[in-house]
Design a protein around this motif. Sequence first.
Motif, PDB file in Angstrom:
ATOM      1  N   HIS A  68      39.204  47.555  36.357  1.00  0.00           N
ATOM      2  CA  HIS A  68      39.773  48.554  35.224  1.00  0.00           C
ATOM      3  C   HIS A  68      39.141  50.279  35.099  1.00  0.00           C
ATOM      4  N   LEU A  69      37.714  50.165  35.225  1.00  0.00           N
ATOM      5  CA  LEU A  69      37.107  50.960  34.682  1.00  0.00           C
ATOM      6  C   LEU A  69      36.618  51.710  35.851  1.00  0.00           C
ATOM      7  N   ASP A  70      37.225  52.051  36.997  1.00  0.00           N
ATOM      8  CA  ASP A  70      36.379  52.464  38.259  1.00  0.00           C
ATOM      9  C   ASP A  70      38.143  53.254  38.418  1.00  0.00           C
ATOM     10  N   SER A  71      39.710  52.893  38.188  1.00  0.00           N
ATOM     11  CA  SER A  71      40.142  53.329  38.002  1.00  0.00           C
ATOM     12  C   SER A  71      41.054  53.965  37.260  1.00  0.00           C
ATOM     13  N   ASN A  72      39.735  54.264  35.522  1.00  0.00           N
ATOM     14  CA  ASN A  72      39.868  55.023  34.794  1.00  0.00           C
ATOM     15  C   ASN A  72      40.338  54.133  33.484  1.00  0.00           C
ATOM     16  N   GLY A  73      40.487  52.967  33.587  1.00  0.00           N
ATOM     17  CA  GLY A  73      40.752  52.441  32.899  1.00  0.00           C
ATOM     18  C   GLY A  73      39.918  52.484  31.466  1.00  0.00           C
ATOM     19  N   GLN A  74      40.117  51.490  30.296  1.00  0.00           N
ATOM     20  CA  GLN A  74      39.219  52.152  28.837  1.00  0.00           C
ATOM     21  C   GLN A  74      39.390  51.165  28.347  1.00  0.00           C
ATOM     22  N   LEU A  75      38.481  50.672  27.301  1.00  0.00           N
ATOM     23  CA  LEU A  75      38.115  48.897  27.000  1.00  0.00           C
ATOM     24  C   LEU A  75      38.754  49.244  25.065  1.00  0.00           C
TER      25      LEU A  75
ATOM     26  N   VAL B 237      46.972  46.520  35.236  1.00  0.00           N
ATOM     27  CA  VAL B 237      47.783  44.356  34.682  1.00  0.00           C
ATOM     28  C   VAL B 237      47.120  43.310  35.564  1.00  0.00           C
ATOM     29  N   ALA B 238      46.865  42.912  35.317  1.00  0.00           N
ATOM     30  CA  ALA B 238      45.704  41.933  36.209  1.00  0.00           C
ATOM     31  C   ALA B 238      46.221  40.601  36.291  1.00  0.00           C
ATOM     32  N   LEU B 239      46.548  39.808  37.351  1.00  0.00           N
ATOM     33  CA  LEU B 239      47.407  38.593  37.425  1.00  0.00           C
ATOM     34  C   LEU B 239      46.518  37.850  38.530  1.00  0.00           C
ATOM     35  N   TRP B 240      46.176  36.446  37.950  1.00  0.00           N
ATOM     36  CA  TRP B 240      45.350  35.876  39.334  1.00  0.00           C
ATOM     37  C   TRP B 240      45.790  34.041  38.846  1.00  0.00           C
ATOM     38  N   THR B 241      45.791  32.871  39.986  1.00  0.00           N
ATOM     39  CA  THR B 241      46.205  32.534  40.285  1.00  0.00           C
ATOM     40  C   THR B 241      45.177  31.572  41.336  1.00  0.00           C
ATOM     41  N   SER B 242      44.721  30.060  40.788  1.00  0.00           N
ATOM     42  CA  SER B 242      43.732  29.781  41.364  1.00  0.00           C
ATOM     43  C   SER B 242      44.820  28.890  43.280  1.00  0.00           C
ATOM     44  N   GLY B 243      45.617  29.199  43.340  1.00  0.00           N
ATOM     45  CA  GLY B 243      46.247  28.240  44.655  1.00  0.00           C
ATOM     46  C   GLY B 243      46.237  27.288  44.642  1.00  0.00           C
ATOM     47  N   ARG B 244      46.091  26.580  46.084  1.00  0.00           N
ATOM     48  CA  ARG B 244      46.447  25.669  45.597  1.00  0.00           C
ATOM     49  C   ARG B 244      45.003  24.423  46.088  1.00  0.00           C
ATOM     50  N   ASN B 245      44.733  23.643  45.286  1.00  0.00           N
ATOM     51  CA  ASN B 245      43.496  22.786  45.278  1.00  0.00           C
ATOM     52  C   ASN B 245      43.281  21.766  46.460  1.00  0.00           C
ATOM     53  N   ARG B 246      42.889  22.247  47.670  1.00  0.00           N
ATOM     54  CA  ARG B 246      42.734  21.337  48.098  1.00  0.00           C
ATOM     55  C   ARG B 246      40.833  20.393  48.243  1.00  0.00           C
ATOM     56  N   ILE B 247      41.008  19.538  49.298  1.00  0.00           N
ATOM     57  CA  ILE B 247      39.240  18.747  48.721  1.00  0.00           C
ATOM     58  C   ILE B 247      38.253  19.428  49.830  1.00  0.00           C
ATOM     59  N   HIS B 248      37.266  19.829  49.234  1.00  0.00           N
ATOM     60  CA  HIS B 248      36.304  20.345  50.031  1.00  0.00           C
ATOM     61  C   HIS B 248      35.615  19.761  51.471  1.00  0.00           C
TER      62      HIS B 248
ATOM     63  N   HIS C  53      41.926  28.318  47.036  1.00  0.00           N
ATOM     64  CA  HIS C  53      42.063  29.447  47.687  1.00  0.00           C
ATOM     65  C   HIS C  53      43.009  30.245  46.650  1.00  0.00           C
ATOM     66  N   GLY C  54      42.008  30.586  46.026  1.00  0.00           N
ATOM     67  CA  GLY C  54      43.036  32.061  44.958  1.00  0.00           C
ATOM     68  C   GLY C  54      42.789  33.262  45.542  1.00  0.00           C
ATOM     69  N   VAL C  55      43.541  34.400  44.537  1.00  0.00           N
ATOM     70  CA  VAL C  55      43.808  35.148  44.969  1.00  0.00           C
ATOM     71  C   VAL C  55      43.853  35.893  42.928  1.00  0.00           C
ATOM     72  N   ILE C  56      43.592  37.386  43.234  1.00  0.00           N
ATOM     73  CA  ILE C  56      43.958  38.504  41.611  1.00  0.00           C
ATOM     74  C   ILE C  56      44.664  39.459  42.244  1.00  0.00           C
ATOM     75  N   LEU C  57      45.784  39.896  41.648  1.00  0.00           N
ATOM     76  CA  LEU C  57      47.013  41.470  41.268  1.00  0.00           C
ATOM     77  C   LEU C  57      46.150  42.495  40.583  1.00  0.00           C
ATOM     78  N   ILE C  58      45.737  42.410  40.751  1.00  0.00           N
ATOM     79  CA  ILE C  58      45.912  44.283  39.942  1.00  0.00           C
ATOM     80  C   ILE C  58      47.029  45.306  39.973  1.00  0.00           C
ATOM     81  N   VAL C  59      47.819  45.929  39.068  1.00  0.00           N
ATOM     82  CA  VAL C  59      48.782  46.656  39.603  1.00  0.00           C
ATOM     83  C   VAL C  59      48.399  47.883  37.812  1.00  0.00           C
ATOM     84  N   LYS C  60      48.551  48.684  38.585  1.00  0.00           N
ATOM     85  CA  LYS C  60      47.845  50.473  37.285  1.00  0.00           C
ATOM     86  C   LYS C  60      49.325  51.492  37.153  1.00  0.00           C
TER      87      LYS C  60
END
Length: 314
Positions: free
Chosen positions: A46-53, A157-168, A304-311
């Motif tokens: 967020h900060l590296d892409s000129n976001g504010q706090l 906008v930061a959206l994330w999900t942990s995806g499908r949980n499997r047995i390690h 098995h997760g993911v983050i999506l960030i949209v500017k």
Amino acid sequence: MSGSFSTPTLSTEKTFTFYSQEQGNAYAQARPDYHPTLYQTIIDHHLDSNGQLETILDVGCGPGNVVRALSSHFNYAIGLDPSEGMLTTARSLGGTTSASGLIRYEVSTAEDLGTTLPQPILDESVDLITAANAAHWFDMSLFWASAARVLKPGGSVALWTSGRNRIHSSVPNAAAMQSALDEIEERHLRPFFEPGNLLTRSRYVDLPLPWALEQPIPEFDESAFFRKDWDVAEDFFAFQPEVNMDVFEKITSTASPVTRWREAHPDAVGTEKDVVRMLRRVIERHLHEAGVEKGKEKVKGAIHGVILIVKKKI
């Protein structure tokens, strides 16, 4: 929109929306928080892409763990959720901002983003919008339109999900255990999956993004899109310990398909016919076959997760 199904909205999603305070408390206690590395990834990008706090808005905030974790970076913090039960839990847990202000919690959907509140979320007033394991319940067309309205230019906008949980793989008899768990899931829980559950399993590959909608939202910058995947990572949740079977039951009980299964089978809840108990017994049996003593059964998940960030364009 890609995929063969439409995503439900938080306003029509019936499982978490109608959680009571008791269910909200149980959810907060059972679900682990996210790892500091995940939060830092979001703040850094967020900060590296000129976001504010100045202001953060957490959508589908539930008991408020995400907005509490990130509020120390911002002067103002707001959590939105359609469930009063979840928000009652969030308010009881508190949280403050970098300016020592209290986090504001309000009942609102992802599609509205506070437009109709007595103190509405103003246009171009938000720097970062977050949604953790929630965007798969949004009507994304309406959400992106509202996000474009409330975000400042250069906001994220930061959206994330942990995806499908499997047995390690480190768990004894992991492969056979996973196969047996998959069979129970397919037979008992699959009928209680909603389209949103399927979006998490694909790690949001089919989650509609603003430039891919039937009517694209031009305020967002496709060239600045950021995606980070976690493959069986140890730093997605704050902790990934081995958990005993009682904790496993508590965590599994917060899954939305399990909640819907239990609503359809109230007489089975808490008995050996409960789907969560079925899953527990499978794990115990495979651990015993691998030589684990009774009373010492523990299991660990692989995330098995993911983050999506949209500017938003500047």
